[in-house]
Design a protein around this motif. Structure first.
Motif, short mmCIF file in Angstrom:
data_model
loop_
_atom_site.label_atom_id
_atom_site.label_comp_id
_atom_site.label_asym_id
_atom_site.label_seq_id
_atom_site.Cartn_x
_atom_site.Cartn_y
_atom_site.Cartn_z
N ARG A 154 1.35 -0.55 0.09
CA ARG A 154 -0.05 -0.08 0.26
C ARG A 154 0.92 0.98 -0.23
N GLU A 155 1.85 1.24 0.74
CA GLU A 155 2.74 2.89 0.73
C GLU A 155 3.64 2.95 -0.60
N GLN A 157 2.16 2.01 -3.66
CA GLN A 157 0.96 2.37 -4.31
C GLN A 157 1.10 3.94 -4.06
N LEU A 158 1.30 4.39 -2.85
CA LEU A 158 1.08 6.09 -2.37
C LEU A 158 2.24 6.43 -3.31
N ASN A 168 -3.00 14.72 -1.23
CA ASN A 168 -3.00 13.65 -0.36
C ASN A 168 -4.78 13.20 -0.89
N ILE A 171 -4.99 11.33 -4.30
CA ILE A 171 -5.30 10.04 -3.48
C ILE A 171 -5.28 8.81 -3.00
N VAL A 182 -4.97 8.49 4.78
CA VAL A 182 -3.56 8.68 3.45
C VAL A 182 -2.33 9.38 4.19
N HIS A 185 -0.14 6.58 5.94
CA HIS A 185 0.46 6.23 4.55
C HIS A 185 1.79 6.92 4.64
N VAL A 186 1.50 8.54 4.01
CA VAL A 186 2.35 8.87 4.13
C VAL A 186 3.41 8.89 4.55
#
Length: 214
Positions: A154-155, A157-158, A168, A171, A182, A185-186
Motif C-alpha cells: 500500500r505504501e 502504491q501511495l 493526498n 490519492i 492517506v 501512510h504518507v
C-alpha cells in the motif's frame, strides 16, 4: 499563465503555442535551442516553461541541461520537460535540487489536452508530476535491498501516486481511503525513507527522488 515554450520541432512548438494561447495563456517566448531557452527564462521569468529534452546544438540532453541551468539562477522556477522516450535518469536529475515544481512527461501526453493542461497547472503551483509510464517502468525494474524494500504494498502504491503528482486528497479519492488514512501512510513512507520533518527541503520531492534512484 506566462509560458516559455522550447522545442526545435517547429510543428510541435507552434502547436503548443496555439494550444496554450487558445486556453488563455500568454506564451512570452517560443525558442528552438538550449541557449535561447536559458535567455528566455532569465529574461521573462515565466510562470512555467515547457522544454523538449533533445534540442540543438547537441541534440542529446541540451534542453534538460538548459532547464537545470536556468533553475540554478531561478531556484524553483516551474518546468515541464517533454521526452520522446522514458529516460528515468533525466527525471532524477531534474528533481535533484529538491525544490519541486517539476514535470516530466512523454510527448504523447500532450495529445491528451485536458490531462496536459492539468499537469501544467499543478507544476506551476509547485507539484512534482512524473509521467505514469515513467512510474510503471520504475515499478517494473525496482531493485531490492533499498529503503523502498521496507515499504508495504500500500505504501509503494501511495508513493507511485505521489510520483505522478497527486495530492493526498486525490490519492484518498482514487484509493477510496480517508484523508487521515492517506496522511498516516504518507507519514510512514517518509519515516521509512529516513525523511524527518525539514523546513528547508520538500519531503515529498525527496521521497520521489528516492523512488527514482532505487
Amino acid at each position: 499563465m506566462r509560458i516559455v515554450v522550447a522545442d526545435d520541432a517547429v510543428l510541435l512548438r507552434e502547436g503548443l503555442v496555439r494550444l496554450l494561447t487558445d486556453e488563455g495563456h500568454q506564451v512570452v517566448a517560443a525558442v528552438g535551442d538550449g541557449p535561447s531557452l536559458v535567455r528566455a527564462m532569465l529574461t521573462h521569468r515565466p510562470d512555467i516553461s515547457i522544454v523538449d529534452v533533445r534540442m540543438p546544438p547537441s541534440h542529446t540532453d541540451e534542453g534538460l541541461r538548459a532547464a537545470i541551468g536556468a533553475r540554478a539562477h531561478l531556484p524553483g522556477t516551474p518546468v515541464v520537460v517533454l521526452s520522446q522516450y522514458v529516460e528515468v535518469h533525466y527525471a532524477a536529475e531534474l528533481l535533484a535540487d529538491g525544490s519541486g515544481a517539476i514535470g516530466y512527461l512523454l510527448k504523447d501526453r500532450v495529445a491528451r489536452v485536458e490531462e496536459f493542461l492539468d499537469t501544467l497547472d499543478r507544476v506551476a503551483r509547485g507539484a512534482t508530476v512524473l509521467d505514469p509510464q515513467v512510474v510503471s517502468q520504475l515499478l517494473a525494474g525496482q531493485r531490492r535491498s533499498t529503503p523502498l524494500e521496507a515499504l508495504t504494498a500500500r505504501e509503494r502504491q501511495l508513493l507511485s501516486l505521489m510520483a505522478e503528482g497527486h495530492s493526498n486528497t486525490a490519492i484518498a479519492r482514487q484509493l477510496a481511503l480517508s484523508n487521515s488514512a492517506v496522511e498516516k501512510h504518507v507519514g510512514n513512507v517518509f519515516a521509512k525513507l529516513g525523511l524527518p520533518p525539514d523546513n528547508t527541503q520538500h519531503r515529498r520531492v525527496l521521497a520521489v527522488l528516492a523512488y527514482l534512484r532505487s
